[in-house]
Design an enzyme around this catalytic site. Structure first.
Site, PDB file in Angstrom:
ATOM      1  N   TYR A  50      -3.300  -6.028  17.227  1.00 25.71           N
ATOM      2  CA  TYR A  50      -3.333  -5.263  15.983  1.00 25.71           C
ATOM      3  C   TYR A  50      -4.607  -4.430  15.899  1.00 25.71           C
ATOM      4  O   TYR A  50      -4.573  -3.233  15.576  1.00 25.71           O
ATOM      5  CB  TYR A  50      -3.243  -6.223  14.794  1.00 25.71           C
ATOM      6  N   ILE A  79       0.824  -1.199   0.000  1.00 27.07           N
ATOM      7  CA  ILE A  79       0.000   0.000   0.000  1.00 27.07           C
ATOM      8  C   ILE A  79       0.862   1.255   0.000  1.00 27.07           C
ATOM      9  O   ILE A  79       0.575   2.220  -0.711  1.00 27.07           O
ATOM     10  CB  ILE A  79      -0.952   0.002   1.212  1.00 27.07           C
TER      11      ILE A  79
END
Length: 293
Positions: A189, A49
């Site tokens: 996370y 990304i």
């Protein structure tokens, strides 16, 4: 950083910045007028990304500081060369975003080489897949060090630079769809990305008086190396063949496909553009319409 939970994908140590600040002051060959040149820092932009974001911003007219860890130098140099082939300037800077001093040096180095800063994209991140009961102190600290502290240090350093310049700026953070709805087996996370969403809102309120906007992007399931690594782990856990998790995930997505990095880069392009000047404190979901059962 893809939003899909994955194995540890980036180390959290590095040795140095590739260019000392003093060595770059004589290398400016561009106009410093903000009407002629725009600059952006994109962390974790050696691949995935981050790479797509760096290339999109270059196409949008930005000169780009390409950041990653030094062991990813071959990938970083490739991104830098690709940006230069588009007619923009690019600078590789190797810094560990979990280290405040290295982030500060990264911003100083970028400004010295490319000119006044307009945009920072706090993209770098890591993840691990495990049950919450199996989370270790070391694993937890490493994820939070990059995903939360790393974003905090980047936001701080960029904001101070923007205030010094006196012309505002744009801070863009990498959150995730899990900041809204957690995925299984990745509690630390997920918590780190929820923290990024909250930090984005808080900084947006704090920095508005300086004409600084603060927003975040929240990818869904992105087809990257990171996602495929996660697919393998989920496959082992669920007893499914390789590729099954990603294939099955499509049934949760209204548009019927997993995303590609360029899908996310388009949103960041908007957040970095004048079109988003009246948008701040938002976390923009880019997931193709994920539908949870």
């Amino acid at each position: 950083m893809t939003s899909l939970p994955s194995i540890l994908l980036r180390a959290t140590t590095t040795r140095r910045l590739i260019y000392p600040v003093h060595a770059l002051r004589c290398q400016r060959t561009f106009a410093t007028s903000k009407t002629l040149s725009k600059t952006a820092i994109v962390s974790g932009s050696g691949r995935g990304i981050g790479k797509a974001i760096a290339l999109r911003l270059a196409r949008d007219g930005f000169d780009v500081c390409v950041n990653d860890l030094e062991h990813n130098s071959s990938s970083v140099e490739s991104v830098v060369n690709e940006i230069k082939s588009l007619g923009r300037n690019a600078l590789p800077v190797y810094a560990d975003v979990s280290k405040c001093s290295q982030v500060e040096s990264m911003v100083e180095t970028s400004v010295a080489a490319l000119g006044p800063l307009d945009v920072i994209v706090a993209n770098a991140g890591i993840a691990k897949i495990h049950l919450g009961l199996d989370a270790t102190e070391a694993d937890t600290q490493s994820v939070l060090a990059v995903n939360f502290y790393g974003v905090l240090w980047q936001d701080q350093a960029a904001a101070k630079q923007f205030i010094k310049q006196g012309a505002g700026g744009k801070i863009i953070n990498c959150a995730s769809i899990v900041a809204f709805r957690p995925f299984p087996m990745s509690p630390i996370y997920c918590a780190s990305k929820a923290a990024v969403r909250s930090l984005t809102q808080s900084f947006a309120m704090e920095l508005a008086k300086h004409k600084i906007t603060v927003n975040a992007y929240a990818p869904g399931i992105v087809d990257t190396q990171m996602a495929h690594a996660a697919d393998e782990i989920y496959g082992v856990v669920d007893g499914l063949p390789k590729g099954s998790f990603l294939e099955n995930a499509k049934s949760m997505i209204a548009l019927g496909r997993t995303s590609v990095p360029e899908d996310v880069a388009k949103m960041v392009s908007y957040l970095a553009s004048p079109d988003s000047d009246y948008v701040t404190g938002q976390t923009m979901i880019v997931d193709g319409g994920i539908v949870f059962s």
